[in-house]
Scaffold this active site. Structure first.
Site, PDB file in Angstrom:
ATOM      1  N   ASP A 167      -2.266  -4.038  -0.022  1.00  0.00           N
ATOM      2  CA  ASP A 167      -2.592  -2.977   0.930  1.00  0.00           C
ATOM      3  C   ASP A 167      -3.490  -3.518   2.042  1.00  0.00           C
ATOM      4  OD1 ASP A 167      -2.588  -0.453   2.000  1.00  0.00           O
ATOM      5  OD2 ASP A 167      -3.144   0.564   0.141  1.00  0.00           O
ATOM      6  N   ASP A 236       2.095   7.321   4.413  1.00  0.00           N
ATOM      7  CA  ASP A 236       2.480   7.520   3.012  1.00  0.00           C
ATOM      8  C   ASP A 236       3.373   8.747   2.851  1.00  0.00           C
ATOM      9  OD1 ASP A 236       0.644   5.530   2.596  1.00  0.00           O
ATOM     10  OD2 ASP A 236      -0.596   6.654   1.193  1.00  0.00           O
TER      11      ASP A 236
HETATM   12  C1  GLA Z   1      -2.564   3.532   0.694  1.00  0.00           C
HETATM   13  C2  GLA Z   1      -1.114   3.147   0.410  1.00  0.00           C
HETATM   14  C3  GLA Z   1      -0.597   3.963  -0.769  1.00  0.00           C
HETATM   15  C4  GLA Z   1      -1.468   3.704  -1.972  1.00  0.00           C
HETATM   16  C5  GLA Z   1      -2.920   4.027  -1.650  1.00  0.00           C
HETATM   17  C6  GLA Z   1      -3.860   3.593  -2.762  1.00  0.00           C
HETATM   18  O1  GLA Z   1      -2.660   4.834   1.150  1.00  0.00           O
HETATM   19  O2  GLA Z   1      -0.311   3.364   1.535  1.00  0.00           O
HETATM   20  O3  GLA Z   1       0.749   3.603  -1.042  1.00  0.00           O
HETATM   21  O4  GLA Z   1      -1.346   2.358  -2.358  1.00  0.00           O
HETATM   22  O5  GLA Z   1      -3.354   3.359  -0.459  1.00  0.00           O
HETATM   23  O6  GLA Z   1      -5.189   3.843  -2.470  1.00  0.00           O
END
Ligand code: GLA
Length: 554
Positions: A167, A236
């Site tokens: 990430d 997301d």
């Molecule tokens: C981000 C990513 C998600 C997830 C969260 C975890 O938002 O895009 O897919 O991994 O972090 O904290």
């Protein structure tokens, strides 16, 4: 036995254990030579359903459910543990530590249990000082200092990790470095670390998602392919909310589809745009919406990573997610992104060429009412002659039709029809035909609002789905409208004129998305306020200027 023969046997007996112990190493080494993620990765991840509310038990019960439902056998084979698995601090030797409350047996035991089910094991980390949930990251501390990419990669390899999602929260940019340069340095370092540990680990990069809506987005999208196999480019998918389990999540599915679709030029086998999790079958998604998500992701060759409580999926949802014929469209070896054939206020039509000479066609009803669609092969770039017929299989119903002149379907609200077609010889090979779109920087996260279509009227406008928005990109680089005129760089600007093989009608398409005219070397540019109908201009090409970035038929 002759002495020579005896000593040969002795030597072999001596060498056998040595050779045997080298087998895993040899296997790993040969694995590195193979293309990792030659088709889009498939599997399961806890995040969109559980967020931080999981334990080893939940992970393993989902892994077992993948096997039991048959979804693992259909390809969903990598189980990835997302954020919150680790403690905030490292141990005395500087290593990450799995949270003992969630993983009382440690992470290696979980990896072993997942491998024992015949599945692969994936894990989450972050390129910054801390994860998005503020747990220990692999990247440089804020203010500078040593990163942990290699140390953590070694630990992951020792656990048997097969897939890493890295990430991009809390990435530290030292003074004098741009954000983009800091991200690039971190992702390149992780890529080098994964190579150094000598285990084939699929590398999923979240870097582009941190630049969505900025001009640097396109810079990041051009370098992630050098370091990893897939990348998240944007926001997301909406998470499951146990307090409000039926709150609709379809809008987020449509938005991720909207931003993923125009990025076809960045993907190829081994390098995939990742539109985020498959939440189909989970709370907040109807069966029609679940069909749509799987069909759209498959048309885009997007990774299919379920994020739901697999043990609670209904038999209908399992049938949708496990549909072999649809999965085969996703996993097609060509790995093409679908072309947006047309986009009307209600319906999107998509087309995608497949490796064996078949093609896939899908039609999405974005509206709240049923629609009737009638699709002729000439729309997809096949010869417009009456002898062109198609054999077609509806991949949801399994119904097969032979030698039809068109595909017809009544599509329910939010549903998607998808066919595999085999055109007859008279159809010829399809031209690159479909819309030429520009995306907006609007923050409304809405399919219609995000794209503008180039029209044969010589302007850029809200997509209407009519013939004026259909273009053929010829092998020579001409842009030909449906009334068989070509876009030409005239003194007055770009206009449509009779097609001729001259440099002023040739457009070079770059990875960044510019259309550069071969005669005057300027860029096709949309002029005027972005929300209105825009005119066309030729202007010097600027770096990542949004009104010079186009998405073409693939
Ligand atoms: C981000 C990513 C998600 C997830 C969260 C975890 O938002 O895009 O897919 O991994 O972090 O904290």
């Amino acid at each position: 036995m002759a002495p020579a023969k005896r000593s040969l046997i002795l030597v072999l007996c001596f060498l056998a254990p040595v050779l045997f112990s080298a087998v895993p190493w040899l296997r790993a080494a040969s694995g590195q030579g193979r293309l990792l993620a030659a088709t889009p990765p498939m599997g399961w991840n806890d995040w969109a359903h559980y967020q931080c509310g999981f334990t080893a038990q939940a992970i393993l019960s989902n892994a077992r459910a993948l096997v039991k439902t048959g979804l693992a056998a259909r390809g969903y084979n990598t189980v990835t543990i997302d954020d919150c698995w680790m403690l905030k601090d490292r141990n005395a030797s500087g290593n990450l530590q799995a949270d003992p409350q969630r993983f009382p047996q440690g992470m290696k035991a979980v990896a072993g249990a997942i491998h024992a089910l015949g599945l692969k094991f994936g894990i989450y980390e972050d390129a910054g000082s801390a994860t998005c949930g503020r747990f220990a990251g692999s990247g440089q501390p804020q203010g500078g200092g040593k990163d942990h990419f290699l140390k953590d990669a070694r630990l992951f390899a020792s656990w048997g990790v097969d897939y890493l999602k890295l990430d991009g929260c809390n990435v530290y940019a030292p003074p004098g470095s741009s954000q983009e340069a800091a991200y690039r340095k971190a992702y390149a370092a992780e890529s080098a670390a994964l190579k150094a540990v000598g285990r084939p680990i699929v590398f999923s990069e979240s870097a582009p998602a941190y630049f969505q809506g900025t001009p640097e987005w396109y810079d990041v999208l051009t370098w992630v392919r050098l370091y990893g196999q897939l990348w998240r480019e944007g926001s997301d998918m909406a998470n499951f909310n146990a307090g409000n389990p039926n709150r609709s999540r379809f809008r987020s599915v449509l938005w991720n589809y909207a931003y993923n679709l125009p990025l076809g030029r960045f993907q190829k086998p081994g390098n995939w745009n990742d539109a985020d999790f498959i939440i189909g079958g989970d709370g907040g998604m109807s069966l029609a919406e679940s069909r749509s998500q799987l069909a759209l992701w498959s048309m885009m060759s997007a990774p299919l990573i379920l994020s739901s409580d697999v043990g609670k999926l209904s038999p209908q949802a399992i049938a949708i997610l496990g549909n072999r014929a649809v999965i085969a469209i996703d996993q097609d070896p060509l790995g093409r992104m679908a072309t947006l054939v047309r986009r009307s206020p209600d319906v999107d039509v998509l087309f995608k060429a497949l490796a064996d000479g078949d093609d896939a066609v899908a039609a999405l009803d974005r509206s709240a009412a049923p629609v009737q669609v009638d699709l002729r092969p000439s729309e997809f770039g096949f010869a417009a002659n009456a002898a062109c017929r198609m054999d077609a299989r509806n991949l949801w119903t399994g119904a097969v039709q032979s030698a039809v002149a068109a595909l017809h379907a009544r599509i329910a609200a939010h549903d998607t029809a998808i066919w595999r077609i085999r055109p007859s010889a008279a159809c010829g090979r399809p031209a690159r035909k479909g819309t030429i779109v520009m995306t907006t920087t609007s923050r409304r996260r809405d399919v219609e609002d995000y794209t503008r279509c180039l029209s044969a009227a010589g302007r850029v406008e809200a997509c209407a789905g009519d013939a004026g928005e259909s273009w053929i990109v010829t092998p020579g680089g001409a842009l030909q409208s449906s009334d068989a005129r070509c876009l030409v760089a005239a003194k007055s600007g770009p206009v449509l004129a009779a097609c001729r093989p001259v440099p002023a009608q040739r457009w070079r398409y770059t990875l960044k998305g510019n259309l550069i005219n071969a005669a005057d070397r300027q860029c096709l540019t949309a002029a005027g306020p972005a929300r209105k109908t825009q005119s066309l201009k030729l202007q010097p090409c600027e770096d990542n200027q949004p009104n010079q970035i186009w998405s073409l038929p693939n």
